[in-house]
Scaffold this active site. Structure first.
Site, PDB file in Angstrom:
ATOM      1  N   ASN A   1      -2.649  19.667   1.600  1.00 38.85           N
ATOM      2  CA  ASN A   1      -3.469  18.511   1.806  1.00 38.85           C
ATOM      3  C   ASN A   1      -3.405  18.234   3.638  1.00 38.85           C
ATOM      4  O   ASN A   1      -3.672  19.116   4.731  1.00 38.85           O
ATOM      5  CB  ASN A   1      -3.504  17.835   1.469  1.00 38.85           C
ATOM      6  CG  ASN A   1      -5.257  16.204   1.428  1.00 38.85           C
ATOM      7  OD1 ASN A   1      -6.072  17.422   2.482  1.00 38.85           O
ATOM      8  ND2 ASN A   1      -4.662  15.455   2.054  1.00 38.85           N
TER       9      ASN A   1
ATOM     10  N   LYS B   1       4.921   2.321  -2.730  1.00 36.48           N
ATOM     11  CA  LYS B   1       5.517   3.711  -3.421  1.00 36.48           C
ATOM     12  C   LYS B   1       5.556   3.913  -4.962  1.00 36.48           C
ATOM     13  O   LYS B   1       6.379   2.814  -5.303  1.00 36.48           O
ATOM     14  CB  LYS B   1       6.061   4.767  -2.066  1.00 36.48           C
ATOM     15  CG  LYS B   1       6.115   6.106  -2.512  1.00 36.48           C
ATOM     16  CD  LYS B   1       4.945   6.745  -1.129  1.00 36.48           C
ATOM     17  CE  LYS B   1       4.302   7.653  -1.050  1.00 36.48           C
ATOM     18  NZ  LYS B   1       3.686   7.988   0.722  1.00 36.48           N
TER      19      LYS B   1
ATOM     20  N   LYS C   1       5.215   1.811   8.299  1.00 33.54           N
ATOM     21  CA  LYS C   1       3.855   2.349   8.701  1.00 33.54           C
ATOM     22  C   LYS C   1       2.534   1.636   9.512  1.00 33.54           C
ATOM     23  O   LYS C   1       2.310   1.772   9.980  1.00 33.54           O
ATOM     24  CB  LYS C   1       3.831   3.716   8.238  1.00 33.54           C
ATOM     25  CG  LYS C   1       2.598   4.615   8.654  1.00 33.54           C
ATOM     26  CD  LYS C   1       2.180   5.763   7.259  1.00 33.54           C
ATOM     27  CE  LYS C   1       3.177   6.132   6.789  1.00 33.54           C
ATOM     28  NZ  LYS C   1       2.653   7.277   5.815  1.00 33.54           N
TER      29      LYS C   1
ATOM     30  N   LYS D   1       0.669  -1.811   0.282  1.00 37.76           N
ATOM     31  CA  LYS D   1       0.197  -0.402  -0.331  1.00 37.76           C
ATOM     32  C   LYS D   1       0.771   1.297   0.090  1.00 37.76           C
ATOM     33  O   LYS D   1       2.080   1.153   0.740  1.00 37.76           O
ATOM     34  CB  LYS D   1      -0.743  -0.232   1.443  1.00 37.76           C
ATOM     35  CG  LYS D   1      -1.965   1.073   1.102  1.00 37.76           C
ATOM     36  CD  LYS D   1      -3.032   0.599   1.099  1.00 37.76           C
ATOM     37  CE  LYS D   1      -4.034   1.797   0.789  1.00 37.76           C
ATOM     38  NZ  LYS D   1      -3.705   3.208  -0.716  1.00 37.76           N
TER      39      LYS D   1
ATOM     40  N   SER E   1      -7.928   4.885   4.353  1.00 41.05           N
ATOM     41  CA  SER E   1      -7.459   4.015   3.544  1.00 41.05           C
ATOM     42  C   SER E   1      -7.251   3.244   3.076  1.00 41.05           C
ATOM     43  O   SER E   1      -8.615   2.181   2.035  1.00 41.05           O
ATOM     44  CB  SER E   1      -5.960   4.300   3.037  1.00 41.05           C
ATOM     45  OG  SER E   1      -5.694   5.178   1.761  1.00 41.05           O
TER      46      SER E   1
ATOM     47  N   THR F   1      -5.507  12.115   7.425  1.00 42.40           N
ATOM     48  CA  THR F   1      -3.341  12.739   7.594  1.00 42.40           C
ATOM     49  C   THR F   1      -3.639  13.353   8.429  1.00 42.40           C
ATOM     50  O   THR F   1      -3.014  13.507   9.911  1.00 42.40           O
ATOM     51  CB  THR F   1      -2.909  13.422   6.831  1.00 42.40           C
ATOM     52  OG1 THR F   1      -3.278  11.908   5.517  1.00 42.40           O
ATOM     53  CG2 THR F   1      -1.029  13.187   7.058  1.00 42.40           C
TER      54      THR F   1
HETATM   55  P1  NAD Z   1       0.725  18.230  -0.742  1.00 40.83           P
HETATM   56  O1  NAD Z   1       1.156  18.681  -2.428  1.00 40.83           O
HETATM   57  O2  NAD Z   1      -0.875  18.836  -0.696  1.00 40.83           O
HETATM   58  O3  NAD Z   1       0.625  19.287  -0.290  1.00 40.83           O
HETATM   59  C1  NAD Z   1       2.644  20.224   0.497  1.00 40.83           C
HETATM   60  C2  NAD Z   1       2.667  21.591   1.096  1.00 40.83           C
HETATM   61  O4  NAD Z   1       4.067  21.760   1.146  1.00 40.83           O
HETATM   62  C3  NAD Z   1       2.127  21.963  -0.183  1.00 40.83           C
HETATM   63  O5  NAD Z   1       1.028  23.617   0.658  1.00 40.83           O
HETATM   64  C4  NAD Z   1       3.903  23.065  -0.418  1.00 40.83           C
HETATM   65  O6  NAD Z   1       3.310  24.199  -1.269  1.00 40.83           O
HETATM   66  C5  NAD Z   1       4.524  23.248   0.529  1.00 40.83           C
HETATM   67  N1  NAD Z   1       5.520  23.331   1.234  1.00 40.83           N
HETATM   68  C6  NAD Z   1       6.457  22.239  -0.768  1.00 40.83           C
HETATM   69  N2  NAD Z   1       7.756  23.280  -0.449  1.00 40.83           N
HETATM   70  C7  NAD Z   1       7.821  23.631   1.118  1.00 40.83           C
HETATM   71  C8  NAD Z   1       9.387  24.432   1.226  1.00 40.83           C
HETATM   72  N3  NAD Z   1       9.749  24.433   0.784  1.00 40.83           N
HETATM   73  N4  NAD Z   1       8.803  25.576   2.924  1.00 40.83           N
HETATM   74  C9  NAD Z   1       7.520  25.139   3.261  1.00 40.83           C
HETATM   75  N5  NAD Z   1       5.825  24.411   2.215  1.00 40.83           N
HETATM   76  C10 NAD Z   1       6.524  23.967   1.095  1.00 40.83           C
HETATM   77  O7  NAD Z   1       1.204  17.368  -0.296  1.00 40.83           O
HETATM   78  P2  NAD Z   1       0.536  16.552   1.042  1.00 40.83           P
HETATM   79  O8  NAD Z   1      -0.545  15.283   0.276  1.00 40.83           O
HETATM   80  O9  NAD Z   1      -0.609  17.591   2.006  1.00 40.83           O
HETATM   81  O10 NAD Z   1       2.092  16.193   1.888  1.00 40.83           O
HETATM   82  C11 NAD Z   1       2.463  16.398   2.593  1.00 40.83           C
HETATM   83  C12 NAD Z   1       3.613  15.777   3.541  1.00 40.83           C
HETATM   84  O11 NAD Z   1       2.725  15.075   4.260  1.00 40.83           O
HETATM   85  C13 NAD Z   1       3.922  14.346   2.381  1.00 40.83           C
HETATM   86  O12 NAD Z   1       5.789  14.531   3.310  1.00 40.83           O
HETATM   87  C14 NAD Z   1       3.542  13.566   2.226  1.00 40.83           C
HETATM   88  O13 NAD Z   1       4.953  12.336   1.625  1.00 40.83           O
HETATM   89  C15 NAD Z   1       3.171  13.117   3.617  1.00 40.83           C
HETATM   90  N6  NAD Z   1       2.115  12.708   4.176  1.00 40.83           N
HETATM   91  C16 NAD Z   1       0.791  12.725   3.431  1.00 40.83           C
HETATM   92  C17 NAD Z   1      -0.957  12.091   3.246  1.00 40.83           C
HETATM   93  C18 NAD Z   1      -1.886  12.909   2.897  1.00 40.83           C
HETATM   94  O14 NAD Z   1      -2.637  11.448   3.228  1.00 40.83           O
HETATM   95  N7  NAD Z   1      -1.777  12.995   2.036  1.00 40.83           N
HETATM   96  C19 NAD Z   1      -0.734  10.761   3.967  1.00 40.83           C
HETATM   97  C20 NAD Z   1       0.991  10.292   4.417  1.00 40.83           C
HETATM   98  C21 NAD Z   1       1.797  11.486   4.640  1.00 40.83           C
END
Ligand code: NAD
Length: 444
Positions: free
Chosen positions: A219, A104, A92, A68, A357, A188
């Site tokens: 997000n 991934k 995880k 997953k 999920s 999340t």
């Molecule tokens: P996303 O693309 O929706 O958001 C990422 C955010 O980070 C964006 O707003 C972007 O502008 C910002 N960003 C990028 N570089 C930056 C910087 N240098 N300084 C400040 N902000 C910056 O992605 P997401 O889904 O929110 O995921 C974010 C993190 O969380 C990732 O590492 C992802 O692997 C992890 N994650 C997300 C989920 C999920 O369900 N969305 C689940 C587990 C882990």
């Protein structure tokens, strides 16, 4: 992503293996991914030209169930990064005791440079390229950075077209109308807040006492900030890829998010074109300065390696909540620990997404859908149980919370691998056949 975060280093893992006294078989099996696929995805661009994008799907380990993991669209995606992320997914899922292994996917692309139709063609092309490798009992993709419910809808539709049947459980994070689950989008952020709440309650602190800075207003970061604000925490700073804002009186994340997305909705774009910096009432600060603010909780919700050995010494927050995967490098993790900074680790904190999920996958398979409260209750219960177990273990064994989480996760994977048979198990059977000492034990 050149640097490697602590939780991926062989040295860190060796310490975990040693503490758990795992069998050599387990060490060997967890040392490399089970399957790595690199694919070329040809996409017809709007101007008629053909562009070929590179993509990957890595299935790290499936001992505890089908693999997953999300799919990331980003210009820095590489095989190495996808492999690290797939390993962390493996850990995880085991930390929160889901019946999944880890995987991934990723495509090396700047999706913000594509039109909506080009993005759809790329998303569908990626699924055509990896179709044979995925399935509800094999490997189940989901959203990650720069992919969302819209993209998952295209991907699951492409899979259904190839299969000539509906297979909603092949992909999670879908739109509600296409078999998505209530509560998935905010899961999340919700799970991360749940872990933070349980930790701060242990420290006898109330939300109103805590000032929070959030790096990464995407997000995961947005939903965390919104729910934390509702729970009484004071969100004093937010940042995204374009800049950062700060207000000691507190920021309300919801109107800022709506403002940030107003242009997107008007233009019908998939990605937001605006930034938190558009907020005129808040002070603009450098992104790096946000990390170094004197706050009670620093939330890392952007990308890997946000804190490294260069800036670790300047972190003033006594508590870090890792929503992003691998936001602290190996060197920084040690420096923070030495400085007494508590890190609530990614493999626990951001598990809310994969927990929801899993609930989506279950609903798809039974063909029945639950109300949001049911999903949220199950999510809170599962992540809460895992968090309490990590906190207890860290206290009992006097180790960091990251080490405690890895002991939980690797311990479960090692147990499953041992139940499949290890050197000791087979040697004992051989001894029995030869009339040697038959203890009947299967352990290592
Ligand atoms: P996303 O693309 O929706 O958001 C990422 C955010 O980070 C964006 O707003 C972007 O502008 C910002 N960003 C990028 N570089 C930056 C910087 N240098 N300084 C400040 N902000 C910056 O992605 P997401 O889904 O929110 O995921 C974010 C993190 O969380 C990732 O590492 C992802 O692997 C992890 N994650 C997300 C989920 C999920 O369900 N969305 C689940 C587990 C882990």
């Amino acid at each position: 992503m050149s640097k490697q975060s602590e939780n991926g280093t062989p040295a860190f893992l060796e310490r975990i293996f040693d503490r758990l006294q795992v069998a050599d078989d387990v060490r060997q099996r967890l040392a490399s991914a089970k399957l790595t696929a690199q694919v070329s995805i040809p996409v017809r661009m709007d101007d008629g030209a053909l562009k070929v994008f590179q993509g990957w799907r890595v299935q790290y380990d499936d001992t505890r169930g089908p693999t997953k993991g999300g799919v990331r669209f980003h210009p820095q995606v590489s095989r190495e990064e996808v492999t690290h992320l797939s390993f962390w997914m493996t850990i995880k899922c085991a930390v929160v005791d889901l019946p999944f292994g880890g995987a991934k996917g990723g495509v090396c692309v700047d999706p913000k440079g594509l039109s909506r139709l080009e993005l759809e063609r790329l998303s569908r092309g990626y699924i055509r390229a990896i179709h044979d490798l995925i399935g509800p009992d094999r490997d189940i993709p989901a959203p990650d950075v720069n992919t969302n419910a819209t993209v998952m809808g295209w991907m699951s539709d492409e899979y259904a077209q190839i299969e000539r049947r509906q297979v909603p459980a092949v992909i999670t994070g879908k739109p509600l109308g296409l078999g998505g689950s209530a509560g998935r989008v905010a899961a999340t952020g919700r799970g991360a807040l749940q872990v933070l709440q349980l930790w701060t309650q242990r420290q006898d602190k109330s939300p109103e006492q805590l000032r929070v800075a959030v790096q990464g207003f995407g997000n995961a970061g947005y939903h965390f900030a919104r729910l934390a604000h509702e729970a009484g925490y004071r969100i004093v700073a937010l940042s995204d890829s374009k800049g950062a804002i700060h207000d000691e009186d507190g920021l309300n994340p919801e109107p800022i998010w709506k403002h940030k997305h107003a242009t997107r909705e008007l233009k019908g774009m998939v990605y937001c074109d605006e930034s938190v910096c558009e907020e005129r009432d808040a002070e603009r600060i450098e992104q790096q300065a946000l990390l170094e603010l004197d706050v009670d909780v620093l939330v890392l919700a952007a990308l890997e390696d946000a804190i490294d050995e260069d800036n670790a010494g300047r972190i003033k927050a006594p508590l870090i909540l890792e929503i992003a995967n691998g936001p602290v490098t190996a060197e920084a993790d040690q420096l923070l620990e030495d400085a007494g900074v508590v890190v609530l680790p990614d493999v626990l904190v951001n598990a809310g997404g994969v927990i929801a999920s899993h609930l989506e996958w279950v609903q798809n398979r039974i063909g029945d859908y639950w109300p949001q409260e049911t999903v949220e209750q199950r999510l809170d219960d599962r992540i809460g149980k895992a968090a309490e177990a990590c906190f207890e273990r860290a206290e009992q064994e006097q180790v960091s919370l990251r080490t405690a989480a890895y002991l939980q996760g690797v311990g479960r994977i090692a147990a499953a691998m041992s139940q499949q048979g290890t050197r000791t198990y087979f040697n004992e059977r051989a001894e029995r056949r030869c009339g040697g000492g038959a203890s009947g034990r299967q352990s290592d």
